[in-house]
Each structure stands twice: as C-alpha cells, then as structure tokens.
Design an enzyme around this catalytic site. Structure first.
Site, PDB file in Angstrom:
ATOM      1  N   HIS A   1       1.060  -1.193  -0.017  1.00 53.22           N
ATOM      2  CA  HIS A   1       0.052  -0.134   0.113  1.00 53.22           C
ATOM      3  C   HIS A   1       0.871   1.108  -0.025  1.00 53.22           C
ATOM      4  O   HIS A   1       0.780   2.258  -0.688  1.00 53.22           O
ATOM      5  CB  HIS A   1      -0.963  -0.083   1.112  1.00 53.22           C
TER       6      HIS A   1
ATOM      7  N   HIS B   1       0.585  -2.790   9.346  1.00 55.96           N
ATOM      8  CA  HIS B   1       2.234  -2.519   9.062  1.00 55.96           C
ATOM      9  C   HIS B   1       2.701  -1.839  10.225  1.00 55.96           C
ATOM     10  O   HIS B   1       2.308  -1.038  10.882  1.00 55.96           O
ATOM     11  CB  HIS B   1       2.327  -1.859   7.743  1.00 55.96           C
TER      12      HIS B   1
END
Length: 290
Positions: A57, A104
C-alpha cells in the site's frame, strides 16, 4: 482514460503493475509476519493472511501519485507546487493509514516508500521504450500476453494460501489487457496521442455541459466494465475448473488452487483492462461521446 488523458493513463497502469508485482514478490520472498496483535489493534483483517514487508500500500501510495505528477507536469499546464503538494499529501495519507489500520509497522512503510522510489528511478526513464514497443511492434501482443502470464505462473510457491497470489494475477491481467488495447488502438487510430506542437495541454473551463458529459462517459464506461466482469466471472470459473478437474461448487475453495486462481484472475481482469482502453472508448466514439 475516458475524460482526461489516455496517454498518461496507460503509462500510469504500467508503473502500477511493475511496482505492485515487485512488491508482492518481495513480500513472499521475505515472509515477514504482520505486526502482532496485541499490542497492535488491527482495524482491517481482510489482508491479515499476507506477509508484511514491504508495505505494498505504501508502495502504490508513493508510485501512483508521484508517477501521475511526473507524467503530467509539463504536459499539462498547472503549478509545480500544486502538483507536488497533492502527490506528497496522497503519499503521506496512504502510508500513515497502514499504521493506523494496524496492518504494518513503521519499518514496513518506510521500506515500501523507499523501494517504490527506487523502482520509479529505474522504470520511469524506460516508459518511452516500453510504451513504444507496445504500440508499434508487430509481436507486441504475443510478448505482452506471454510475459504477464509467465510472471504470474513462475513467481509464487506459497506455503499457505493468501490473497497475494490472486491480487498479483489480477494486477498482471489488468496490465496485459491495457497494454494489448493500446496496441490495437494504435493500429486502428483510436485515442491518438497529442502531437508535440499541441503541448502543453490546458484544462478547459468547467461548465455544466462539460461536467455532465464527463459524468455520462464515466457512468456508461463503468456499466460496461461491471457487465464485462460479471460475464467473464460467470464463464471463466466453470471453464477453468473443468479444464483442471476441480469441483466448482464451492467457488471460494476452488479459487485457492493455483491452477484455477491464476488463469481465472488473469482472464477476467485482462478482459476488463482491455475494455477500459479499447471497448469503452470505441463505444463512446460510436455514440458521439468521444
């Protein structure tokens, strides 16, 4: 593609494919797990089965806005500060959101950002060469289809099923479809690129007629893509399962087989990508909305 600049659109897709493919492959090679929960609070669980390093992303959130900025600045007339600020804001928002969603670590995001910058530095100068090959080489369709298909087939040997393999096949299929459509458009003279003497391009005054026309193109184009996706999904899944002798009753279970998932995603989204750049503009031109 349909309202602003097909030239920029097809090159943006090329950058997106390269960045996402390399990011997904690197993820599966490194095999780093997602941040532990607790202490992380995971707001999004859909991609929890994927690996973590680097953040794809963050990679796409860097590559897409900055590619868009670099491809349009000088081609379109707008202030440098405005374009750079929008690209930077887009990048920061996506990167921070991955930490907020609990998917993340900060290290994953920083690595994804830097990895994406490295890919941009290497591939952006090659866009003219690759795009020229896609448009003009007589063997381009064969190379496009076989290369994108081969990258998907020989890249993944997952220990357990995750969404990454199917997502990557979907990305490769979309890229192949758009590249193939650009070759067909060049042969037929559809969506011709502006000549150098027509640059830079200027944004026309926004009026009700222009906005209404843009919305109508978007609405009709999306309808075509939705119909394409639904039709291809209905046809492709039973066909692929029949070829490989896998029961198609439980679609979710059938898609976890690599021999089903890869061709299924590749064919469906390859067709969607092709129709984005060929069928939709072709139909719009025939009904007077080009």
């Amino acid at each position: 593609m349909w309202n602003v600049d097909a030239f920029v659109g097809r090159r943006l897709i090329m950058m997106w494919v390269w960045v996402m493919y390399l990011g997904q492959c690197t993820k599966d090679i490194l095999g780093w797990s997602r941040p532990a929960s607790p202490p992380v609070v995971k707001v999004e669980m859909f991609y929890n089965s994927e690996y973590s390093m680097p953040s794809t992303h963050a990679m796409s959130g860097t590559a897409i806005p900055f590619s868009l900025f670099l491809l349009t600045y000088g081609r379109w007339e707008y202030p440098f500060t405005l374009g750079f600020s929008l690209a930077l804001s887009w990048c920061i928002l996506v990167c921070v959101s991955r930490i907020y969603m609990g998917m993340h670590s900060i290290l994953d995001v920083i690595a994804g950002f830097l990895y994406s910058v490295l890919i941009l530095l290497f591939f952006l100068p090659a866009l003219d060469l690759v795009d020229g090959f896609n448009l003009t080489c007589r063997f381009a369709p064969l190379v496009i289809i076989s290369l994108h298909l081969g990258l998907g087939l020989f890249s993944f040997t997952l220990d357990t099923w995750s969404t990454s393999r199917g997502d990557t096949a979907q990305i490769l299929g979309t890229g192949a479809g758009v590249a193939l459509a650009s070759h067909i458009n060049h042969l037929l003279g559809l969506l011709p690129d502006p000549t150098p003497d027509q640059l830079p391009l200027f944004m026309p005054p926004l009026g009700a007629g222009l906005v209404g026309l843009a919305v109508l193109r978007l609405f009709l184009g999306v309808l075509v893509l939705m119909a394409t996706r639904a039709l291809m999904k209905a046809v492709t899944m039973p066909m692929v399962c029949r070829v490989f002798g896998i029961p198609s009753g439980d679609v979710r279970k059938a898609r976890q087989h690599m021999e089903v998932e890869l061709p299924y995603r590749y064919i469906v989204y390859g067709t969607v990508g092709f129709n984005v750049l060929f069928l939709v503009p072709f139909l719009l031109s025939h009904i007077g909305l080009s």
